[in-house]
Motif scaffolding. Structure first.
Motif, PDB file in Angstrom:
ATOM      1  N   LEU A 124       0.841  -1.200   0.000  1.00 43.41           N
ATOM      2  CA  LEU A 124       0.000   0.000   0.000  1.00 43.41           C
ATOM      3  C   LEU A 124       0.872   1.244   0.000  1.00 43.41           C
ATOM      4  CD1 LEU A 124      -2.916   1.168   0.213  1.00 43.41           C
ATOM      5  CD2 LEU A 124      -2.492   1.350   2.682  1.00 43.41           C
ATOM      6  N   LEU A 125       0.665   2.094  -0.994  1.00 41.55           N
ATOM      7  CA  LEU A 125       1.309   3.400  -1.070  1.00 41.55           C
ATOM      8  C   LEU A 125       0.349   4.425  -0.484  1.00 41.55           C
ATOM      9  CD1 LEU A 125       3.719   5.129  -2.173  1.00 41.55           C
ATOM     10  CD2 LEU A 125       2.365   5.403  -4.266  1.00 41.55           C
ATOM     11  N   THR A 126       0.816   5.215   0.498  1.00 34.64           N
ATOM     12  CA  THR A 126      -0.084   6.144   1.163  1.00 34.64           C
ATOM     13  C   THR A 126       0.692   7.290   1.809  1.00 34.64           C
ATOM     14  OG1 THR A 126      -1.812   6.346   2.877  1.00 34.64           O
ATOM     15  CG2 THR A 126      -0.027   4.777   3.299  1.00 34.64           C
ATOM     16  N   ALA A 127       0.003   8.408   2.024  1.00 39.15           N
ATOM     17  CA  ALA A 127       0.580   9.524   2.762  1.00 39.15           C
ATOM     18  C   ALA A 127       0.305   9.387   4.247  1.00 39.15           C
ATOM     19  CB  ALA A 127       0.009  10.854   2.245  1.00 39.15           C
ATOM     20  N   ARG A 128      -0.582   8.459   4.601  1.00 35.07           N
ATOM     21  CA  ARG A 128      -0.954   8.251   6.003  1.00 35.07           C
ATOM     22  C   ARG A 128      -0.774   6.776   6.361  1.00 35.07           C
ATOM     23  NH1 ARG A 128      -6.179  12.079   7.434  1.00 35.07           N
ATOM     24  NH2 ARG A 128      -5.171  14.071   6.948  1.00 35.07           N
ATOM     25  N   PRO A 129       0.456   6.396   6.683  1.00 36.39           N
ATOM     26  CA  PRO A 129       0.749   4.984   6.916  1.00 36.39           C
ATOM     27  C   PRO A 129       0.193   4.421   8.213  1.00 36.39           C
ATOM     28  CG  PRO A 129       2.683   6.323   7.354  1.00 36.39           C
ATOM     29  CD  PRO A 129       1.650   7.245   6.782  1.00 36.39           C
ATOM     30  N   GLU A 130      -0.116   5.307   9.161  1.00 36.67           N
ATOM     31  CA  GLU A 130      -0.679   4.827  10.425  1.00 36.67           C
ATOM     32  C   GLU A 130      -2.193   4.749  10.293  1.00 36.67           C
ATOM     33  OE1 GLU A 130       1.643   3.935  12.291  1.00 36.67           O
ATOM     34  OE2 GLU A 130       3.271   5.112  11.407  1.00 36.67           O
ATOM     35  N   ALA A 138      -2.485  -4.250   4.477  1.00 34.01           N
ATOM     36  CA  ALA A 138      -1.208  -4.209   3.756  1.00 34.01           C
ATOM     37  C   ALA A 138      -0.169  -5.113   4.399  1.00 34.01           C
ATOM     38  CB  ALA A 138      -0.688  -2.774   3.700  1.00 34.01           C
ATOM     39  N   ASP A 139       0.544  -5.866   3.570  1.00 34.64           N
ATOM     40  CA  ASP A 139       1.696  -6.630   4.045  1.00 34.64           C
ATOM     41  C   ASP A 139       2.890  -5.711   4.220  1.00 34.64           C
ATOM     42  OD1 ASP A 139       0.702  -9.481   3.943  1.00 34.64           O
ATOM     43  OD2 ASP A 139       0.307  -8.871   1.882  1.00 34.64           O
ATOM     44  N   VAL A 140       2.960  -4.670   3.396  1.00 34.40           N
ATOM     45  CA  VAL A 140       4.042  -3.694   3.485  1.00 34.40           C
ATOM     46  C   VAL A 140       3.501  -2.337   3.048  1.00 34.40           C
ATOM     47  CG1 VAL A 140       4.845  -4.222   1.136  1.00 34.40           C
ATOM     48  CG2 VAL A 140       6.414  -3.170   2.763  1.00 34.40           C
ATOM     49  N   VAL A 141       3.991  -1.279   3.691  1.00 34.97           N
ATOM     50  CA  VAL A 141       3.523   0.078   3.409  1.00 34.97           C
ATOM     51  C   VAL A 141       4.671   0.913   2.850  1.00 34.97           C
ATOM     52  CG1 VAL A 141       2.637   2.220   4.417  1.00 34.97           C
ATOM     53  CG2 VAL A 141       1.714   0.020   5.163  1.00 34.97           C
ATOM     54  N   ALA A 142       4.402   1.656   1.789  1.00 31.35           N
ATOM     55  CA  ALA A 142       5.351   2.621   1.228  1.00 31.35           C
ATOM     56  C   ALA A 142       4.810   4.015   1.537  1.00 31.35           C
ATOM     57  CB  ALA A 142       5.511   2.425  -0.275  1.00 31.35           C
ATOM     58  N   HIS A 143       5.562   4.781   2.305  1.00 27.60           N
ATOM     59  CA  HIS A 143       5.100   6.097   2.766  1.00 27.60           C
ATOM     60  C   HIS A 143       5.562   7.197   1.819  1.00 27.60           C
ATOM     61  CE1 HIS A 143       5.252   9.441   6.047  1.00 27.60           C
ATOM     62  NE2 HIS A 143       4.122   9.482   5.367  1.00 27.60           N
ATOM     63  N   LEU A 144       4.596   7.937   1.297  1.00 27.22           N
ATOM     64  CA  LEU A 144       4.876   9.099   0.447  1.00 27.22           C
ATOM     65  C   LEU A 144       4.307  10.318   1.175  1.00 27.22           C
ATOM     66  CD1 LEU A 144       6.111   9.847  -2.301  1.00 27.22           C
ATOM     67  CD2 LEU A 144       3.836   9.623  -3.312  1.00 27.22           C
TER      68      LEU A 144
END
Length: 212
Positions: A124-130, A138-144
């Motif tokens: 999951l790509l997101t600006a709000r990882p929390e 999501a198994d893994v988060v990419a923070h933008l």
């Protein structure tokens, strides 16, 4: 200075301010690993295990995801956009790359749930990882770390004041900063992934459609 020169100067200033605003996203502090590293690692791993890659997003985020899917196909990966009539079923070993800039969308949530239920890995790509959605789906988060629609109303007054003073902070409205940063991020990912996978520009070009 002529009218044409003035317009060109204004356009150049606006373009410079927008590019600077997008560039600032990649120097913003984050407790998470760089999004580029996460994406390259996950996509390379999917390629090495022979998995397929699915991408999904809504609105303008979805358009950026489709641009990424096209370049992944040029790199030789079996890449598909969720919802396309030719997209195969997601299975174990596959990877879904989904975007939810504001942190959650009900439709993205549902798609991620289906993918995980089928045994696919979800990035999951997101600006709000929390939050509940990233942690649950999501198994893994990419923070933008960029402004999205979720922040736009909160930042409206500050952005308007910045724009009035000519600051780059007020240039991009709504979720445009996140979406613009997505495009730049994906270009960096493709460049790095091409090196990792040993793909040359000529090999990529050979996979481009001739039906245009």
């Amino acid at each position: 200075m002529s009218g044409g020169d003035t317009l060109s100067s204004t356009a150049a200033a606006d373009a410079s301010a927008i590019c600077a605003q997008i560039a600032s996203v990649f120097t913003a502090p984050s407790a998470h690993p760089p999004a580029r590293s996460v994406l390259v690692s996950e996509l390379a791993a999917a390629a090495s295990r022979g998995g397929r890659v699915f991408v999904h997003g809504v609105g303008r985020e979805g358009l950026m995801m489709r641009a990424l899917c096209m370049r992944l196909a040029h790199l030789g990966l079996p890449a598909h956009c969720v919802g396309d009539v030719t997209a195969p079923p997601a299975l174990s070993g596959d990877l879904l790359v989904a975007s939810a800039g504001p942190g959650a969308f009900s439709t993205v949530d549902a798609i991620c749930g289906v993918a995980r239920g089928a045994g696919a890995r979800v990035l999951l790509l997101t600006a709000r990882p929390e939050g509940d959605f990233p942690g649950r789906q999501a198994d893994v988060v990419a923070h933008l770390p960029a402004q999205t629609m979720a922040d736009d109303e909160d930042c409206g007054a500050a952005a308007a004041a910045a724009a009035a003073q000519g600051s780059s902070q007020g240039k991009l409205p709504m979720g445009s900063l996140y979406e613009g940063a997505m495009f730049v991020l994906f270009e960096m990912v493709v460049l790095e992934l091409a090196r990792v996978l040993g793909q040359s520009p000529a090999q990529m070009r050979a996979r481009h459609t001739n039906l245009e």
